[in-house]
Motif scaffolding. Structure first.
Motif, mmCIF file in Angstrom:
data_model
loop_
_atom_site.group_PDB
_atom_site.id
_atom_site.type_symbol
_atom_site.label_atom_id
_atom_site.label_comp_id
_atom_site.label_asym_id
_atom_site.label_seq_id
_atom_site.Cartn_x
_atom_site.Cartn_y
_atom_site.Cartn_z
ATOM 1 N N GLU A 134 0.844 -1.199 0.000
ATOM 2 C CA GLU A 134 0.000 0.000 0.000
ATOM 3 C C GLU A 134 0.885 1.257 0.000
ATOM 4 O OE1 GLU A 134 -3.054 0.491 -0.534
ATOM 5 O OE2 GLU A 134 -3.151 2.622 0.022
ATOM 6 N N LEU A 135 1.999 1.197 0.720
ATOM 7 C CA LEU A 135 2.893 2.368 0.746
ATOM 8 C C LEU A 135 3.527 2.603 -0.618
ATOM 9 C CD1 LEU A 135 4.570 2.010 4.238
ATOM 10 C CD2 LEU A 135 2.712 3.532 3.553
ATOM 11 N N LEU A 136 3.756 1.523 -1.377
ATOM 12 C CA LEU A 136 4.324 1.704 -2.715
ATOM 13 C C LEU A 136 3.309 2.378 -3.650
ATOM 14 C CD1 LEU A 136 6.233 -1.655 -2.843
ATOM 15 C CD2 LEU A 136 7.275 0.619 -3.011
ATOM 16 N N ARG A 137 2.022 2.184 -3.372
ATOM 17 C CA ARG A 137 0.993 2.876 -4.165
ATOM 18 C C ARG A 137 0.927 4.359 -3.811
ATOM 19 N NH1 ARG A 137 -1.306 -2.427 -4.107
ATOM 20 N NH2 ARG A 137 -2.110 -2.330 -1.994
ATOM 21 N N ARG A 138 1.430 4.708 -2.618
ATOM 22 C CA ARG A 138 1.395 6.122 -2.170
ATOM 23 C C ARG A 138 2.818 6.526 -1.781
ATOM 24 N NH1 ARG A 138 -2.765 5.583 2.649
ATOM 25 N NH2 ARG A 138 -2.386 7.815 2.853
ATOM 26 N N PHE A 139 3.771 6.188 -2.632
ATOM 27 C CA PHE A 139 5.172 6.310 -2.219
ATOM 28 C C PHE A 139 5.618 7.753 -2.023
ATOM 29 C CE2 PHE A 139 9.794 5.818 -2.354
ATOM 30 C CZ PHE A 139 9.932 4.781 -1.462
ATOM 31 N N ASP A 140 5.097 8.663 -2.852
ATOM 32 C CA ASP A 140 5.482 10.072 -2.682
ATOM 33 C C ASP A 140 5.096 10.585 -1.292
ATOM 34 O OD1 ASP A 140 6.715 10.325 -5.074
ATOM 35 O OD2 ASP A 140 4.996 11.228 -6.107
ATOM 36 N N GLU A 141 3.915 10.162 -0.846
ATOM 37 C CA GLU A 141 3.446 10.571 0.480
ATOM 38 C C GLU A 141 4.341 9.973 1.573
ATOM 39 O OE1 GLU A 141 -0.655 9.530 0.952
ATOM 40 O OE2 GLU A 141 -0.728 10.253 3.034
ATOM 41 N N PHE A 142 4.660 8.678 1.412
ATOM 42 C CA PHE A 142 5.563 8.031 2.374
ATOM 43 C C PHE A 142 6.914 8.735 2.410
ATOM 44 C CE2 PHE A 142 9.231 5.185 2.730
ATOM 45 C CZ PHE A 142 9.095 4.768 4.049
ATOM 46 N N ARG A 143 7.446 9.024 1.224
ATOM 47 C CA ARG A 143 8.793 9.601 1.135
ATOM 48 C C ARG A 143 8.845 10.988 1.784
ATOM 49 N NH1 ARG A 143 11.082 10.300 -4.801
ATOM 50 N NH2 ARG A 143 9.082 11.344 -4.876
ATOM 51 N N SER A 144 7.864 11.822 1.500
ATOM 52 C CA SER A 144 7.928 13.168 2.079
ATOM 53 C C SER A 144 7.686 13.119 3.592
ATOM 54 C CB SER A 144 6.949 14.125 1.386
ATOM 55 O OG SER A 144 5.668 13.589 1.385
ATOM 56 N N TRP A 145 6.815 12.196 4.042
ATOM 57 C CA TRP A 145 6.628 12.019 5.492
ATOM 58 C C TRP A 145 7.926 11.539 6.135
ATOM 59 C CZ3 TRP A 145 6.869 7.090 7.868
ATOM 60 C CH2 TRP A 145 6.543 7.076 9.231
ATOM 61 N N ALA A 146 8.557 10.530 5.527
ATOM 62 C CA ALA A 146 9.772 9.948 6.101
ATOM 63 C C ALA A 146 10.897 10.974 6.168
ATOM 64 C CB ALA A 146 10.200 8.726 5.294
ATOM 65 N N ALA A 147 10.998 11.814 5.131
ATOM 66 C CA ALA A 147 12.083 12.798 5.086
ATOM 67 C C ALA A 147 11.986 13.799 6.225
ATOM 68 C CB ALA A 147 12.069 13.521 3.738
ATOM 69 N N GLY A 148 10.760 14.049 6.695
ATOM 70 C CA GLY A 148 10.570 15.054 7.737
ATOM 71 C C GLY A 148 10.660 14.511 9.150
ATOM 72 N N LEU A 149 10.926 13.217 9.304
ATOM 73 C CA LEU A 149 10.921 12.617 10.641
ATOM 74 C C LEU A 149 12.144 13.040 11.453
ATOM 75 C CD1 LEU A 149 9.780 8.963 9.832
ATOM 76 C CD2 LEU A 149 8.421 10.782 10.898
ATOM 77 N N ALA A 150 11.924 13.328 12.715
ATOM 78 C CA ALA A 150 13.034 13.622 13.624
ATOM 79 C C ALA A 150 13.709 12.312 14.028
ATOM 80 C CB ALA A 150 12.513 14.339 14.866
ATOM 81 N N GLY A 151 14.973 12.418 14.415
ATOM 82 C CA GLY A 151 15.775 11.234 14.723
ATOM 83 C C GLY A 151 15.197 10.369 15.837
ATOM 84 N N ASP A 152 14.501 10.999 16.805
ATOM 85 C CA ASP A 152 14.032 10.205 17.947
ATOM 86 C C ASP A 152 12.812 9.344 17.614
ATOM 87 O OD1 ASP A 152 12.152 12.152 17.726
ATOM 88 O OD2 ASP A 152 12.380 12.975 19.748
ATOM 89 N N VAL A 153 12.281 9.507 16.396
ATOM 90 C CA VAL A 153 11.161 8.659 15.965
ATOM 91 C C VAL A 153 11.629 7.214 15.733
ATOM 92 C CG1 VAL A 153 9.516 8.266 14.070
ATOM 93 C CG2 VAL A 153 9.900 10.585 14.943
ATOM 94 N N PHE A 154 12.922 7.077 15.392
ATOM 95 C CA PHE A 154 13.451 5.753 15.017
ATOM 96 C C PHE A 154 13.795 4.994 16.295
ATOM 97 C CE2 PHE A 154 13.893 8.603 11.496
ATOM 98 C CZ PHE A 154 13.493 7.841 10.416
ATOM 99 N N THR A 155 12.812 4.282 16.802
ATOM 100 C CA THR A 155 12.871 3.733 18.156
ATOM 101 C C THR A 155 13.697 2.463 18.270
ATOM 102 O OG1 THR A 155 10.752 2.741 17.574
ATOM 103 C CG2 THR A 155 10.703 4.709 18.984
ATOM 104 N N ASP A 156 13.811 1.708 17.181
ATOM 105 C CA ASP A 156 14.395 0.366 17.283
ATOM 106 C C ASP A 156 15.706 0.259 16.499
ATOM 107 O OD1 ASP A 156 11.925 -0.121 18.459
ATOM 108 O OD2 ASP A 156 11.080 -0.979 16.616
#
Ligand code: ZN
Length: 284
Positions: A37-59
């Motif tokens: 599903e994310l590949l069908r909306r990849f632009d949205e995923f990519r722009s969301w991912a690019a804006g994530l702060a470092g502390d979001v990456f929990t694992d």
């Protein structure tokens, strides 16, 4: 640091460096847990991912637990003889248009999965894999890269015994046995790459480098492949194109060097990462 889409036990993850987060959780449910599903909306995923702060990456990333980042594509294309040096070593003439075969999606496995050896003539082929994003029909070369979600590393594992058992050879079955399509570690968007048409790629077997080339040496570059394929088939999100392998495969070496049980296949592409796949014996 490069951000990519990974598959953790069937759930989409967003990876940055050696850290990862669950996409659905980190997006507060706005984005899907399904990598397809994310590949069908990849632009949205990519722009969301690019804006994530470092502390979001929990694992911490557990590479051994990653599945194929594109687990259920509609189509998986392979391209034969797409590097001049590989066509030369195989003693075959360069194709004048893309030479396409199929890998069935059931062969796909993750970047650390075991490869099951079905005969004593199983061979490795490191390949750049293009992952279709928006896709479409009759895509012009100049628009082709924009219709992709990104790239990942692939291994086009081939049982040469099955492939060349008769004449003409049967590529699709010989390259579609379960486990014959490791891909990963994640899908990297093309805007993360300095030049998406020129990446170093290599393959080592149990530590010995067997293949080393650059994707700029392809006979048909990725935009040409996308344009050609889309003249014949509608490309849909998640479709994969294994874009061919450079020289150094085992079946044309003197002496021949096929994969053996216990071997590890290490496949690396610049900026996309590394896969390590262990060879295990098949059932007798
Ligand atoms: Zn191949």
């Amino acid at each position: 640091m490069i951000t990519s889409l990974v598959n953790r036990g069937g759930r989409a993850g967003v990876r940055r460096g050696e850290r990862v987060a669950d996409v659905e959780t980190a997006s507060g449910g706005r984005l899907s847990s399904d990598p397809m599903e994310l590949l069908r909306r990849f632009d949205e995923f990519r722009s969301w991912a690019a804006g994530l702060a470092g502390d979001v990456f929990t694992d911490a990333v557990d590479e051994s637990a990653l599945g194929p980042p594109v687990p259920a594509p509609q189509k998986v294309f392979g391209v034969g003889l797409n590097y001049t040096d590989h066509a030369e070593e195989a003693g075959l003439e360069l194709p004048t248009e893309p030479l396409i075969f199929t890998k069935f999606p059931s062969c796909l496995v993750g970047p650390r999965a075991d490869v099951v050896l079905t005969s004593n003539r199983v061979d490795y082929e490191v390949e750049l894999v293009a992952v279709v994003g928006e896709g479409g029909r009759n895509i012009a070369e100049k628009d082709a890269l924009a219709r992709l979600a990104g790239y990942c590393v692939g291994q086009d594992i081939s049982d040469r015994r099955m492939q060349f058992a008769g004449k003409p050879p049967q590529f699709s079955m010989g390259k579609s046995v379960d486990t014959f399509g490791p891909i990963g570690p994640g899908v990297v968007a093309l805007d993360s790459l300095a030049d998406p048409n020129d990446l170093a790629l290599s393959c080592a077997v149990s530590g010995e480098v067997r293949q080393e080339a650059r994707t700029s040496l392809m006979v048909f570059a990725v935009p040409e492949l996308v344009a050609w394929l889309s003249r014949h088939c509608t490309l849909v999100p998640g479709d994969l194109i294994f874009t061919g392998t450079p020289a150094g495969v085992g079946s044309v070496r003197e002496p021949r060097r096929y994969l053996a049980s216990g071997d590890t296949i290490t496949s690396t592409i610049e900026s996309l990462g590394t896969m390590v796949n262990r060879c295990v014996p098949g059932e007798a």
